[in-house]
Design a protein around this motif. Structure first.
Motif, PDB file in Angstrom:
ATOM      1  N   PHE A   1       3.475   4.514  -3.022  1.00 40.85           N
ATOM      2  CA  PHE A   1       2.908   4.441  -1.674  1.00 40.85           C
ATOM      3  C   PHE A   1       1.465   3.982  -1.798  1.00 40.85           C
ATOM      4  N   ASN A   2       1.017   3.134  -0.879  1.00 39.43           N
ATOM      5  CA  ASN A   2      -0.329   2.571  -1.043  1.00 39.43           C
ATOM      6  C   ASN A   2      -1.378   3.207  -0.139  1.00 39.43           C
ATOM      7  N   GLN A   3      -1.024   4.330   0.516  1.00 35.46           N
ATOM      8  CA  GLN A   3      -2.014   4.979   1.359  1.00 35.46           C
ATOM      9  C   GLN A   3      -2.182   6.451   0.974  1.00 35.46           C
ATOM     10  N   THR A   4      -2.870   7.200   1.821  1.00 37.56           N
ATOM     11  CA  THR A   4      -3.303   8.538   1.410  1.00 37.56           C
ATOM     12  C   THR A   4      -2.206   9.600   1.586  1.00 37.56           C
TER      13      THR A   4
ATOM     14  N   THR B   1      -0.267  -2.535  -6.447  1.00 35.34           N
ATOM     15  CA  THR B   1      -0.164  -3.106  -5.100  1.00 35.34           C
ATOM     16  C   THR B   1       1.313  -3.271  -4.738  1.00 35.34           C
ATOM     17  N   GLN B   2       1.586  -3.337  -3.458  1.00 36.66           N
ATOM     18  CA  GLN B   2       2.975  -3.497  -3.022  1.00 36.66           C
ATOM     19  C   GLN B   2       3.604  -4.741  -3.647  1.00 36.66           C
ATOM     20  N   ALA B   3       2.831  -5.824  -3.701  1.00 39.91           N
ATOM     21  CA  ALA B   3       3.372  -7.080  -4.238  1.00 39.91           C
ATOM     22  C   ALA B   3       3.759  -6.934  -5.711  1.00 39.91           C
TER      23      ALA B   3
ATOM     24  N   VAL C   1       0.553  -0.894  15.432  1.00 41.01           N
ATOM     25  CA  VAL C   1       0.236  -2.224  15.950  1.00 41.01           C
ATOM     26  C   VAL C   1      -1.058  -2.643  15.274  1.00 41.01           C
ATOM     27  N   ARG C   2      -1.122  -3.880  14.850  1.00 46.11           N
ATOM     28  CA  ARG C   2      -2.284  -4.323  14.073  1.00 46.11           C
ATOM     29  C   ARG C   2      -3.259  -5.112  14.941  1.00 46.11           C
ATOM     30  N   ASN C   3      -4.530  -4.891  14.679  1.00 46.85           N
ATOM     31  CA  ASN C   3      -5.625  -5.489  15.434  1.00 46.85           C
ATOM     32  C   ASN C   3      -6.692  -5.927  14.444  1.00 46.85           C
TER      33      ASN C   3
ATOM     34  N   LEU D   1     -11.260 -12.528   6.802  1.00 47.28           N
ATOM     35  CA  LEU D   1     -10.493 -11.309   7.059  1.00 47.28           C
ATOM     36  C   LEU D   1      -9.389 -11.129   6.027  1.00 47.28           C
ATOM     37  N   ARG D   2      -9.255  -9.931   5.528  1.00 47.71           N
ATOM     38  CA  ARG D   2      -8.168  -9.627   4.599  1.00 47.71           C
ATOM     39  C   ARG D   2      -6.831  -9.597   5.349  1.00 47.71           C
ATOM     40  N   VAL D   3      -5.808 -10.188   4.724  1.00 48.19           N
ATOM     41  CA  VAL D   3      -4.436 -10.086   5.240  1.00 48.19           C
ATOM     42  C   VAL D   3      -3.524  -9.594   4.120  1.00 48.19           C
TER      43      VAL D   3
ATOM     44  N   GLU E   1      -7.387  -6.926   9.221  1.00 48.50           N
ATOM     45  CA  GLU E   1      -6.563  -6.650  10.403  1.00 48.50           C
ATOM     46  C   GLU E   1      -5.598  -5.562   9.992  1.00 48.50           C
ATOM     47  N   ASN E   2      -5.526  -4.522  10.793  1.00 56.83           N
ATOM     48  CA  ASN E   2      -4.613  -3.423  10.478  1.00 56.83           C
ATOM     49  C   ASN E   2      -4.533  -2.455  11.650  1.00 56.83           C
ATOM     50  N   ASN E   3      -3.662  -1.456  11.482  1.00 59.22           N
ATOM     51  CA  ASN E   3      -3.565  -0.425  12.513  1.00 59.22           C
ATOM     52  C   ASN E   3      -4.741   0.555  12.383  1.00 59.22           C
TER      53      ASN E   3
ATOM     54  N   PRO F   1       7.253  -3.851  10.713  1.00 64.65           N
ATOM     55  CA  PRO F   1       7.765  -2.616  10.114  1.00 64.65           C
ATOM     56  C   PRO F   1       7.291  -2.419   8.684  1.00 64.65           C
ATOM     57  N   ASP F   2       7.337  -1.188   8.240  1.00 61.29           N
ATOM     58  CA  ASP F   2       7.358  -0.882   6.810  1.00 61.29           C
ATOM     59  C   ASP F   2       8.822  -0.612   6.453  1.00 61.29           C
ATOM     60  N   TYR F   3       9.163  -0.872   5.218  1.00 63.52           N
ATOM     61  CA  TYR F   3      10.509  -0.557   4.746  1.00 63.52           C
ATOM     62  C   TYR F   3      10.433   0.483   3.637  1.00 63.52           C
TER      63      TYR F   3
END
Ligand code: GCU
Length: 340
Positions: free
Chosen positions: A37-40, A76-78, A154-156, A175-177, A215-217, A242-244
């Motif tokens: 998982f890449n988040q907290t 990283t996810q990739a 939703v990403r902004n 901007l990072r994508v 850009e992110n949620n 989505p995330d999978y």
């Protein structure tokens, strides 16, 4: 910040000391799967995965457990998706765009302004007639099973310079994508300069000025402290992707029928827990970012952005598979329009 630690005792979804989770040590299971998982550890997807591991341990009498590794510890996810394909990591959460490197048809679900509402999106992913062939394609070619699709906000756009109202306001901003060509093209059409990279590098890049924004949620914006270094968050609402939850196909197949059935029966609980938690997590994140001094701007010319990215949508619906996916989404969009 990005603390470099996994979930430790496995069932501890909180402070990492392993003390407040309960009595089960899922890492004592005969087989312990790793979930990347890449988040907290505060993220509802993390918590839901820990719960899944605990329920799996109980349902299989300790034959299986899941250890959840947060904060991009496994890569990283990739990168990690290749480990899941080979089976050296059993499970992961992944953002939709990264799947495009395995089958480009996934792009349809990652296009800007594609889903009219959360309800439309979840109806699409609840319909196996829509997603079945696409998901099966990577089982055969890559050995990866899609266990579930999850709501991921939703990403902004956000940046350190100014509120964004019109596409012109993004001029010159780097901007990072996420790591996919579709995301690069999207930001370019929106008016900015795109820089694809894994999540873990973004904070430092923002802080050092290598990036102007991303850009992110709202949850990433707050949890990864991007609000400290990019104070203007503007509601372009350009993506609902989505995330999978992924799993190595052979490892799933190697389970006994009984254990596999028990495991798959627990996945809907994970989806429910993660999706419900996500909505609450958004509200908490906005409040915390405001507290930290971030400025949320909802005065955005969304129509102008929608027009800018229309060519990406058009050029991406380039074969019959994608056309079918696109048409199915439109049906659900009509059934569940914005604000429904
Ligand atoms: C969201 C999404 C992740 C994704 C991340 C990113 O948090 O849920 O799957 O990896 O954004 O932008 O990298």
């Amino acid at each position: 910040g990005l603390a470099a630690c996994g979930s430790g005792g496995g069932i501890d979804g909180g402070d990492g000391d392993g003390a407040d989770g309960g009595d089960i040590d899922v890492t004592s299971a005969d087989t312990v799967w790793r979930l990347a998982f890449n988040q907290t550890e505060e993220h509802p997807q993390f918590i839901a995965a820990v719960e899944l591991g605990e329920a799996l341990y109980e349902a299989t009498d300790g034959r299986y457990g899941i250890e959840v590794y947060a904060n991009e510890l496994l890569g990283t996810q990739a990168d990690v998706v290749n480990n899941v394909s080979e089976g050296s990591v059993e499970m992961m959460y992944i953002g939709g765009p990264v799947m495009e490197s395995f089958n480009e048809d996934f792009i349809v679900f990652n296009l800007p302004y594609m889903f009219a509402s959360i309800e439309a999106q979840s109806a699409v992913f609840a319909d196996t007639e829509v997603t079945g062939d696409l998901f099966a394609s990577i089982e055969e070619s890559k050995g990866i099973t899609v266990l579930a699709a999850l709501f991921a906000g939703v990403r902004n756009v956000y940046n350190a310079e100014r509120p964004i109202v019109e596409p012109e306001d993004l001029d010159g901003l780097k901007l990072r994508v996420q790591q996919s060509d579709s995301q690069v093209r999207m930001i370019e059409l929106m008016g900015g300069v795109a820089s694809p990279m894994g999540q873990g590098e973004v904070y430092t890049a923002l802080q050092s000025g290598v990036l102007d924004g991303a850009e992110n949620n709202e949850t990433v914006y707050n949890a990864l402290n991007h609000d400290e270094v990019a104070e203007y968050y503007s509601y372009t609402r350009h993506l609902m992707i989505p995330d999978y939850l992924l799993m190595n196909t052979d490892i799933l197949a190697d389970m006994s029928d009984e254990d596999r059935e028990a495991f798959l029966g627990l996945v809907p609980d994970l989806v429910e827990s993660a999706n419900t938690g996500f909505l609450e997590f958004i509200d908490e994140s906005i409040a915390a970012s405001e507290e930290a001094g971030a400025q949320f701007n909802d005065d955005v010319n969304v129509e102008a952005f929608r027009e800018r990215v229309a060519p990406l949508v058009e050029e991406s619906i380039s074969n019959p598979v994608r056309q079918d996916l696109f048409d199915s989404i439109q049906e659900y969009n009509e059934q569940f329009p914005a604000g429904s």
